[in-house]
Design a protein around this motif. Structure first.
Motif, PDB file in Angstrom:
ATOM      1  N   THR A 178      30.107  72.006  56.672  1.00 43.01           N
ATOM      2  CA  THR A 178      30.315  70.803  57.456  1.00 43.01           C
ATOM      3  C   THR A 178      31.546  71.035  58.313  1.00 43.01           C
ATOM      4  O   THR A 178      32.467  71.756  57.908  1.00 43.01           O
ATOM      5  CB  THR A 178      30.459  69.543  56.578  1.00 43.01           C
ATOM      6  OG1 THR A 178      30.505  68.402  57.427  1.00 43.01           O
ATOM      7  CG2 THR A 178      31.684  69.586  55.698  1.00 43.01           C
ATOM      8  N   PHE A 193      26.381  76.115  52.240  1.00 41.21           N
ATOM      9  CA  PHE A 193      26.613  74.787  52.811  1.00 41.21           C
ATOM     10  C   PHE A 193      27.784  74.854  53.782  1.00 41.21           C
ATOM     11  O   PHE A 193      28.650  75.720  53.679  1.00 41.21           O
ATOM     12  CB  PHE A 193      26.886  73.741  51.716  1.00 41.21           C
ATOM     13  CG  PHE A 193      28.144  73.997  50.935  1.00 41.21           C
ATOM     14  CD1 PHE A 193      29.377  73.569  51.408  1.00 41.21           C
ATOM     15  CD2 PHE A 193      28.100  74.678  49.726  1.00 41.21           C
ATOM     16  CE1 PHE A 193      30.546  73.809  50.696  1.00 41.21           C
ATOM     17  CE2 PHE A 193      29.263  74.919  49.003  1.00 41.21           C
ATOM     18  CZ  PHE A 193      30.488  74.486  49.486  1.00 41.21           C
ATOM     19  N   GLU A 212      33.996  77.725  47.311  1.00 36.68           N
ATOM     20  CA  GLU A 212      34.426  77.096  48.563  1.00 36.68           C
ATOM     21  C   GLU A 212      35.410  77.986  49.306  1.00 36.68           C
ATOM     22  O   GLU A 212      36.208  78.685  48.689  1.00 36.68           O
ATOM     23  CB  GLU A 212      35.118  75.761  48.277  1.00 36.68           C
ATOM     24  CG  GLU A 212      34.216  74.723  47.642  1.00 36.68           C
ATOM     25  CD  GLU A 212      34.973  73.458  47.337  1.00 36.68           C
ATOM     26  OE1 GLU A 212      35.060  72.607  48.243  1.00 36.68           O
ATOM     27  OE2 GLU A 212      35.499  73.332  46.219  1.00 36.68           O
ATOM     28  N   LEU A 218      25.082  65.855  47.697  1.00 37.90           N
ATOM     29  CA  LEU A 218      24.643  67.079  48.348  1.00 37.90           C
ATOM     30  C   LEU A 218      23.871  67.941  47.356  1.00 37.90           C
ATOM     31  O   LEU A 218      22.836  68.504  47.691  1.00 37.90           O
ATOM     32  CB  LEU A 218      25.829  67.852  48.923  1.00 37.90           C
ATOM     33  CG  LEU A 218      25.450  69.181  49.590  1.00 37.90           C
ATOM     34  CD1 LEU A 218      24.601  68.946  50.839  1.00 37.90           C
ATOM     35  CD2 LEU A 218      26.698  69.970  49.921  1.00 37.90           C
ATOM     36  N   SER A 253      35.328  68.688  49.400  1.00 40.43           N
ATOM     37  CA  SER A 253      34.405  69.466  48.586  1.00 40.43           C
ATOM     38  C   SER A 253      33.029  68.819  48.614  1.00 40.43           C
ATOM     39  O   SER A 253      32.904  67.631  48.895  1.00 40.43           O
ATOM     40  CB  SER A 253      34.906  69.539  47.137  1.00 40.43           C
ATOM     41  OG  SER A 253      36.096  70.279  47.068  1.00 40.43           O
ATOM     42  N   PRO A 254      32.003  69.574  48.290  1.00 41.33           N
ATOM     43  CA  PRO A 254      30.656  69.008  48.311  1.00 41.33           C
ATOM     44  C   PRO A 254      30.523  67.820  47.354  1.00 41.33           C
ATOM     45  O   PRO A 254      30.925  67.905  46.197  1.00 41.33           O
ATOM     46  CB  PRO A 254      29.771  70.162  47.832  1.00 41.33           C
ATOM     47  CG  PRO A 254      30.564  71.388  48.095  1.00 41.33           C
ATOM     48  CD  PRO A 254      32.000  70.991  47.936  1.00 41.33           C
ATOM     49  N   TRP A 276      26.465  67.351  56.183  1.00 46.97           N
ATOM     50  CA  TRP A 276      26.407  68.581  55.406  1.00 46.97           C
ATOM     51  C   TRP A 276      25.137  69.323  55.789  1.00 46.97           C
ATOM     52  O   TRP A 276      24.040  68.770  55.749  1.00 46.97           O
ATOM     53  CB  TRP A 276      26.426  68.279  53.915  1.00 46.97           C
ATOM     54  CG  TRP A 276      27.739  67.716  53.467  1.00 46.97           C
ATOM     55  CD1 TRP A 276      28.121  66.409  53.503  1.00 46.97           C
ATOM     56  CD2 TRP A 276      28.843  68.440  52.943  1.00 46.97           C
ATOM     57  NE1 TRP A 276      29.401  66.273  53.032  1.00 46.97           N
ATOM     58  CE2 TRP A 276      29.873  67.506  52.671  1.00 46.97           C
ATOM     59  CE3 TRP A 276      29.072  69.786  52.666  1.00 46.97           C
ATOM     60  CZ2 TRP A 276      31.097  67.880  52.146  1.00 46.97           C
ATOM     61  CZ3 TRP A 276      30.288  70.163  52.143  1.00 46.97           C
ATOM     62  CH2 TRP A 276      31.294  69.218  51.885  1.00 46.97           C
TER      63      TRP A 276
END
Length: 161
Positions: free
Chosen positions: A73, A71, A102, A144, A139-140, A55
């Motif tokens: 990834t 953020f 998101e 994180l 999802s985070p 991440w």
């Protein structure tokens, strides 16, 4: 001690386990999804002991006590968005919520791909345990949030003590 400080103290042990994320030199890389934007390493998520995903993020906006952290990834998981939180509990507003916007596989900023999740204080334990339905899958993870909070709020948290 406020509930938010207690939670952060409780997960302080998690931070100790992220030594490389917390104390290492900042590693910067170009964003995979946003031209002319750089991101830094925040957290390496172990996935079932077989896979992992890195991440990355950056401070997108700082407004008083609030932080908006971009953020992303692109390894095992593909995710990008904004993590929004307060650095420390505001006595006038009680326990702050955490907002996550998101865009998943969609383009960053595309309203059609946008998914918003709001996490209030009572939902944090479920998120920490990986049991919050709204944040299952790509999802985070809670970790994180912990690392981002530490990275982007360290000075303010120490000043508040």
């Amino acid at each position: 001690m406020s509930p938010i400080r207690f939670t952060l103290l409780h997960v302080g042990l998690l931070i100790a386990g992220f030594g490389s994320a917390v104390h290492a030199e900042v590693r910067v890389a170009p964003s995979e999804f946003r031209p002319d934007v750089t991101v830094e390493f925040l957290y390496n998520q172990d996935i079932e002991g077989v896979y992992s995903t890195t991440w990355l993020g950056r401070e997108e906006k700082r407004e008083g006590n609030w932080r908006d952290i971009y953020f992303e990834t692109s390894e095992k998981y593909v995710a990008k968005g904004i993590l929004s939180f307060q650095c420390f509990a505001d006595d006038t507003n009680g326990d702050p919520t955490i907002g996550i916007v998101e865009y998943g596989w969609g383009e960053f900023g595309d309203p059609a791909a946008k998914r918003v999740t709001t996490i209030d204080y009572s939902q944090r334990q479920a998120w920490m345990n990986g049991e919050l339905d709204a944040l299952m899958g790509e999802s985070p993870p809670y970790e994180l949030f912990v690392v981002a909070h530490y990275r982007f709020c360290g000075d303010e948290r120490e000043a508040a003590n």
